[in-house]
Design a protein around this motif. Structure first.
Motif, PDB file in Angstrom:
ATOM      1  N   UNK A 177       0.827  -1.207   0.000  1.00 22.47           N
ATOM      2  CA  UNK A 177       0.000   0.000   0.000  1.00 22.47           C
ATOM      3  C   UNK A 177       0.861   1.258   0.000  1.00 22.47           C
ATOM      4  N   UNK A 178       1.958   1.228   0.738  1.00 25.47           N
ATOM      5  CA  UNK A 178       2.861   2.383   0.758  1.00 25.47           C
ATOM      6  C   UNK A 178       3.508   2.599  -0.599  1.00 25.47           C
ATOM      7  N   UNK A 179       3.867   1.496  -1.259  1.00 23.49           N
ATOM      8  CA  UNK A 179       4.456   1.620  -2.598  1.00 23.49           C
ATOM      9  C   UNK A 179       3.446   2.190  -3.590  1.00 23.49           C
ATOM     10  N   UNK A 180       2.206   1.739  -3.488  1.00 19.95           N
ATOM     11  CA  UNK A 180       1.173   2.262  -4.388  1.00 19.95           C
ATOM     12  C   UNK A 180       0.964   3.756  -4.171  1.00 19.95           C
ATOM     13  N   UNK A 181       1.052   4.177  -2.928  1.00 21.45           N
ATOM     14  CA  UNK A 181       0.897   5.606  -2.615  1.00 21.45           C
ATOM     15  C   UNK A 181       2.133   6.422  -2.965  1.00 21.45           C
ATOM     16  N   UNK A 182       3.171   5.759  -3.459  1.00 20.83           N
ATOM     17  CA  UNK A 182       4.381   6.467  -3.859  1.00 20.83           C
ATOM     18  C   UNK A 182       5.343   6.756  -2.726  1.00 20.83           C
ATOM     19  N   UNK A 183       5.164   6.105  -1.577  1.00 23.90           N
ATOM     20  CA  UNK A 183       6.047   6.336  -0.440  1.00 23.90           C
ATOM     21  C   UNK A 183       7.353   5.570  -0.620  1.00 23.90           C
ATOM     22  N   UNK A 184       8.469   6.222  -0.301  1.00 24.91           N
ATOM     23  CA  UNK A 184       9.771   5.574  -0.346  1.00 24.91           C
ATOM     24  C   UNK A 184      10.041   4.818   0.937  1.00 24.91           C
ATOM     25  N   UNK A 185      11.201   4.194   1.034  1.00 24.83           N
ATOM     26  CA  UNK A 185      11.524   3.405   2.232  1.00 24.83           C
ATOM     27  C   UNK A 185      11.470   4.213   3.528  1.00 24.83           C
ATOM     28  N   UNK A 186      12.051   5.413   3.507  1.00 23.20           N
ATOM     29  CA  UNK A 186      12.065   6.211   4.732  1.00 23.20           C
ATOM     30  C   UNK A 186      10.663   6.673   5.104  1.00 23.20           C
ATOM     31  N   UNK A 187       9.860   6.998   4.104  1.00 23.89           N
ATOM     32  CA  UNK A 187       8.476   7.403   4.385  1.00 23.89           C
ATOM     33  C   UNK A 187       7.686   6.241   4.967  1.00 23.89           C
ATOM     34  N   UNK A 188       7.869   5.054   4.423  1.00 19.81           N
ATOM     35  CA  UNK A 188       7.211   3.860   4.963  1.00 19.81           C
ATOM     36  C   UNK A 188       7.659   3.602   6.400  1.00 19.81           C
ATOM     37  N   UNK A 189       8.942   3.765   6.642  1.00 17.27           N
ATOM     38  CA  UNK A 189       9.469   3.566   7.993  1.00 17.27           C
ATOM     39  C   UNK A 189       8.876   4.584   8.961  1.00 17.27           C
TER      40      UNK A 189
END
Length: 282
Positions: A177-189
């Motif tokens: 879901x984070x990848x679909x929203x365009x979030x990078x690794x640090x944003x997901x973290x």
């Protein structure tokens, strides 16, 4: 349906109360001893009620000086221990959560090998590697500094293992879901993993704060100035083995003061601490 069995409940509470008395009574005696003068404490006839020297002893310990063997006030030692314990706890959490994040969510060569190398360091506490660690700290001119007290102790294989096990329980759907929203690794973290990990962070903070607060060997080795020593070392110095009589009332006051910060951390973070250790789903 919960069954109520008065006899079993009574026995459980009786055993619990007995255990509390066993653990609390020495603390109570230490507090009582801190309210009398030295002669009363060493006489062997210490009453079980507080004395008249409470304010005088605690004021002298905190603001004047612990004893003739310890030049610095206990307030300075408490501050040193607090800064050291906070630095060690925060540093261990910071390094552990980032290393666990990298091991679980990144694919790189020898990823599992890196984790097992970290895990093996559990067999290498600071006491085992004391000489090379001291040599490095001395060469970096970090003796008698907060950095020297904190940095050699912030690596934590236990914390890395704890966060790794938790991250492995996080559903993969959150990452997708984070990848679909365009979030990078640090944003997901930052937006997903860190909020979910707060109870684990709290549990680890309590454990590591008490670990840092109770450190004795390492601060004793790298601190030569009284102004940089910790409260545990201060208590030991007050109980001198010379022919002079130790000022037991000040030592007991210092011991009582030394117990307050760890107890406060455990009390105020008790719920998060228990959740972080027993809950598998945050």
């Amino acid at each position: 349906m919960v069954e109520h069995r008065p006899l079993r409940d009574f026995i459980a509470y009786a055993v619990l109360s007995f255990g509390i008395v066993i653990f609390a009574f020495p603390v109570y005696v230490a507090f009582i001893a801190s309210t009398y003068d030295a002669a009363t404490v060493v006489s062997g006839n210490l009453p079980l009620t507080p004395g008249r020297n409470l304010l005088e002893n605690y004021y002298r310990a905190v603001f004047v000086g612990g004893s003739r063997f310890m030049n610095q006030p206990v307030g300075v030692l408490l501050l040193n221990s607090f800064i050291s314990a906070i630095g060690i706890a925060v540093g261990k959490i910071f390094i552990s959560i980032l290393s666990a994040f990298a091991i679980v969510y990144f694919r790189f060569p020898f990823r599992k090998t890196a984790f097992w190398i970290i895990f093996v360091t559990l067999m290498l506490p600071v006491e085992v590697r004391i000489y090379p660690t001291y040599k490095i700290v001395a060469d970096l001119h970090m003796l008698d500094t907060y950095a020297g007290l904190i940095l050699p102790l912030i690596a934590s294989a236990t914390g890395t293992l704890l966060f790794r096990q938790f991250f492995m329980t996080v559903p993969d759907e959150l990452l997708e879901a984070s990848r679909i929203d365009g979030a990078g690794p640090l944003r997901f973290f930052w937006d997903t993993l860190l909020p979910l990990s707060m109870t684990t962070v709290a549990a680890l903070f309590v454990i590591q704060f008490i670990y840092g607060w109770n450190q004795y060997l390492w601060p004793l080795l790298i601190t030569t100035k009284d102004s940089m020593q910790t409260i545990v070392i201060g208590i030991k110095k007050m109980l001198s083995t010379t022919d002079e009589l130790a000022e037991w009332q000040l030592a007991m006051a210092t011991a009582v003061l030394a117990m307050l910060p760890p107890v406060a951390v455990v009390v105020f973070m008790q719920r998060l601490f228990v959740k972080g250790l027993v809950e598998t789903e945050k």
